[in-house]
Design an enzyme around this catalytic site. Structure first.
Site, short mmCIF file in Angstrom:
data_model
loop_
_atom_site.label_atom_id
_atom_site.label_comp_id
_atom_site.label_asym_id
_atom_site.label_seq_id
_atom_site.Cartn_x
_atom_site.Cartn_y
_atom_site.Cartn_z
N LYS A 168 29.93 -6.76 56.02
CA LYS A 168 28.87 -5.97 56.65
C LYS A 168 27.53 -6.69 56.52
O LYS A 168 26.72 -6.70 57.46
CB LYS A 168 28.79 -4.58 56.01
CG LYS A 168 27.71 -3.66 56.62
CD LYS A 168 28.01 -3.31 58.07
CE LYS A 168 26.82 -2.63 58.77
NZ LYS A 168 26.59 -1.25 58.34
N LYS A 223 16.30 -3.07 54.98
CA LYS A 223 17.08 -2.84 53.75
C LYS A 223 18.29 -3.78 53.73
O LYS A 223 18.57 -4.46 52.73
CB LYS A 223 17.56 -1.38 53.71
CG LYS A 223 18.34 -1.02 52.45
CD LYS A 223 19.31 0.16 52.69
CE LYS A 223 20.61 -0.31 53.35
NZ LYS A 223 21.69 0.66 53.41
#
Lengths: 304, 304, 304, 304
Positions: D171, D239
């Protein structure tokens, strides 16, 4: 007479502690490897067998250890600085660590009844030996004044730069500027070499104008000579760029050149060149320019 | 007595020509806008109505014009320097231009019977007025020696750095280093401000260590004060970074920091900030960090 | 029946000319090395001994040559395309060259009485052989419509993107995107390998989401296998990144990623890896990560 | 019948939990804000008043929460997943968090007698609603097989990529590729606009060649229209780039493009554009190119 506890008697801490002895302070030193303690005793200091023993009667406690976790380890715990020092003692951390950890340590120290300064240094082993370090100090102004006589025994430019953590913030900025100034000098040197310019003469004239810098004065000739013996190791600069990169991100500050130079230093460390002086950035620039090093980098590699 | 022709009497060339007069040279000056010529005449020089007239009887011919095409325009053609100067005259181009153009101009000059040096300068308007420029000279060593008395009338650090074009190569490296040193200082300043550090004290201590540089000494305070009045305009530095980027590419030299700083300078120029001093790089760093400029950048913008 | 002159019968031009023959056009081909002309004759075309002979009776003239100077050389001069073609002929340059040169060539062609399009292609040798090239066309809409039957014989996606030069501008953007998409895939692959992930499975799932790309589909497995046989050589991509970097600078457009990837491609070429496929960017990322290539890059190097 | 506990019923978790109900699972949902729980109850699920209550009888436990600390908070402690779930239950964290935290969580889960998978998703809100998410799964192959029926109720491409943490690593690579692919498309679009190209036609032809990508297909038109309504917010991508930057540094992997794009995304967030879709990178490229946005970015800003 002021008693100083000195924790961490390595390449930097050793000569700093010796200079404190020379300046007339009573110095109790502690280091994990006892041979460093022996060297301090030879220089006229007192050896301690533990952190607790070193700091017990100290007016001023100095730590000079490698990284943030080391400072937290040596200050915390039942045998640490904060549990062992007497109330009101002045604790000065001269290591280079994360500003946020410095703030946390300062808070913990205050809760334990101590006064705390962060006071990282610039100037390297030579500066430590010659007592000519630059010292950037964060903490209360009154505490800074009280620490001054001790700091003057190891440094020359000693400046209070703000509240707790500020010393480390300025040191982070220092490492950012130094890495970038070295890298761009490396780019310039390889560029000049590629064009067959007289690089020695070029550095002389560059140094006299707006391109002049302490990096050029101290590292330029070594770069021309492919002399990358540390000095300040790339592996340590890599650690410090991790600090500044992360602190800049935390504060939302853009550091485009810092981000790129951190990649280049990281690449050198990943390849096993972490033991070279940080002027070894030239090595990577030369290789990226297909110019290798002409067999001139005879320094030993170390694993990062 | 040595006669000097001086072509290009702008911000730099004007005071340089005046310093030659002061040093006792007979100076014939030419400039496209006649008011600059009038200023030289006031200073004791002689005015010329054309390049050809200025150079006809000159022992030494100096050009100080904005860019590569200007040098080619003023030297070439039927009324240019090369067609008009007497054989054996010494032609010194002190403009900042592309090294490959400097090489081409030197060849053309030699074919026309002249001796040619490229001798760009560093030090800005102040250095031109005070005759304290750094001068990096490319060409034949004998020609360099012959030019020395003239160059000493306008500069202080005067260094021969190699064959034709080398002066421009070193100047390109100079502009690379200066741009990067400014940008990283800007990143450091915004970083320090974001953390509430006493930035004035921080610059003092940074300047005393390995992070010290002429850029920090001369531009640091202006950056803290958001005072971006030129000085050296970003638009000109943009031109120069085009030169170094292209020359590095030509030679296969990697300049990762140079490539990034060229983007940042280019962005400022594209946005209409080309008229600010190159320390105006701080403005972009501040904006990229969401910190604006607190209404402190009162300098006029100009179109790029 | 439409007669087509085809100049430049190399890796791309050869199969394209053959496809025009197959589609029923009368094709007169010219190439500097005669063996390429022989191949066209074998395929049913007609050979010409000079540019002038090839273009004399042509309705449509196509050039497919390496670089900007080649296009200027083949179109200009007394024996060039513009001097030799009959008035009203349609000239289509399918080479990848600088947009500003394409504009200049179009103007020169118009002055010579020709109609001009710039129509660079994407799709590589495979696309040339299969007549499935993407073609981005700049020029007058009417000329584009007239050229369509010819272009449809060699390509599949054929799009008019704007006035003269626009085809080259879009091709430049294409090369920018492709280089960056390859480089970031290389970064991702080395990252995944460093963490011991099943990279084959990872590429499958990455390809199914927002990270999917034609680069991932066509180059991903080759990267995992360190198979860098061209394909499209890094040396050519280096040329193209020079075009886009310079065009972006000219227009004041910031391309921070483009600037960095141009450095990386340039470094590979400088080191002698210009003969690898552009997916060879992975080689540099792996080395910068201290991970070498495990002896898997068996492709021959060539000098850049 | 399999009972599923679902913790975190936000923009992603809400529709995922509803799809599990639709697929025939008994779903007990928990969320800090009770209105989200009510929505699940309306959809046929069961509401729980605490994490402990939700997981007590579950065969499979799914968490879908914002960040690493949230996962550690919801799994640890006396009322957390690990203390409350029955032995042998399968815990699947579908949040996007740091790979090293995922490894730590997996170890803690195993010690508590659970089987643990990390299974972050790609595909956004639309993918969550349509049950077409891509899911990258780390953990034991047997556990992956057991989880498959549940994962198939919410996703389409479901791939096991390695041991614990591998899902998060993939990811992270996904977010790296996506950010860079968006940024280079933004650079290309502004470049094309600056040259007056027909950008709609250009995107069509670019999409058909090697420059094609899912980002171009899904975000290209929005970029041309300056339509930056999320979608996936820049603040979240910021983030995620923190995760990949830090993981790459940890592993010594060079990600030069990743480092630069992280700076650009960080700058947008610092300026208050964190609420825009990540295609809003175009806004920064346009501003750095002096081209602003022509009043077309009417989306609301939010504080980052």
């Amino acid at each position: 007479m002021t008693t100083v506890a000195f924790i961490g008697l390595g390449i930097m801490g050793g000569p700093m502690a010796a200079n404190l002895v020379k300046a007339g302070f009573e110095v109790a030193g502690y280091n994990r490897s006892p041979d460093k303690v022996a060297a301090l005793v030879d220089a006229g200091g007192r050896g301690a067998d533990s952190v607790a023993e070193a700091v017990r009667d100290a007016d001023v406690i100095i730590t000079m250890v490698p990284d943030s976790p080391d400072v937290e380890a040596v200050t915390g715990g039942d045998d640490g600085v904060f549990a062992s020092a007497r109330s009101g003692a002045l604790y000065v951390d001269m290591s280079t660590i994360r500003p946020d950890v410095a703030v946390r340590v300062a808070e913990a120290g205050r809760k334990a009844g101590l006064r705390v300064l962060d006071a990282p240094v610039s100037g390297g082993e030579a500066g430590a030996i010659e007592a000519s370090l630059s010292i950037m100090v964060g903490g209360e102004p009154g505490d800074f004044e009280d620490a001054r006589p001790v700091l003057e025994a190891v440094g020359k430019t000693i400046v209070h730069v703000g509240p707790a953590g500020s010393g480390q913030t300025v040191k982070a900025a220092n490492q950012l500027i130094v890495a970038v100034n070295i890298e761009v000098l490396a780019e310039a040197v390889v560029f000049l070499e590629a064009y067959g310019v007289d690089t020695k003469a070029a550095l002389e004239v560059l140094g006299g104008g707006l391109a002049g810098s302490t990096v050029l004065n101290r590292k330029g000739t070594n770069m021309l000579d492919r002399q990358f013996k540390p000095g300040f190791r790339l592996a340590l600069h890599h650690k410090d760029l991790g600090i500044v990169t992360s602190a800049a991100r935390e504060a939302g500050v853009a550091i485009p050149l810092g981000a790129v130079v951190a990649q280049l230093v990281g690449a050198l460390v990943a390849r096993g060149d972490g033991g070279l002086d940080h002027s070894g950035l030239l090595k990577l620039v030369a290789e990226l320019s297909g110019r290798g090093l002409s067999g001139r980098d005879t320094e030993t590699k170390e694993e990062s």
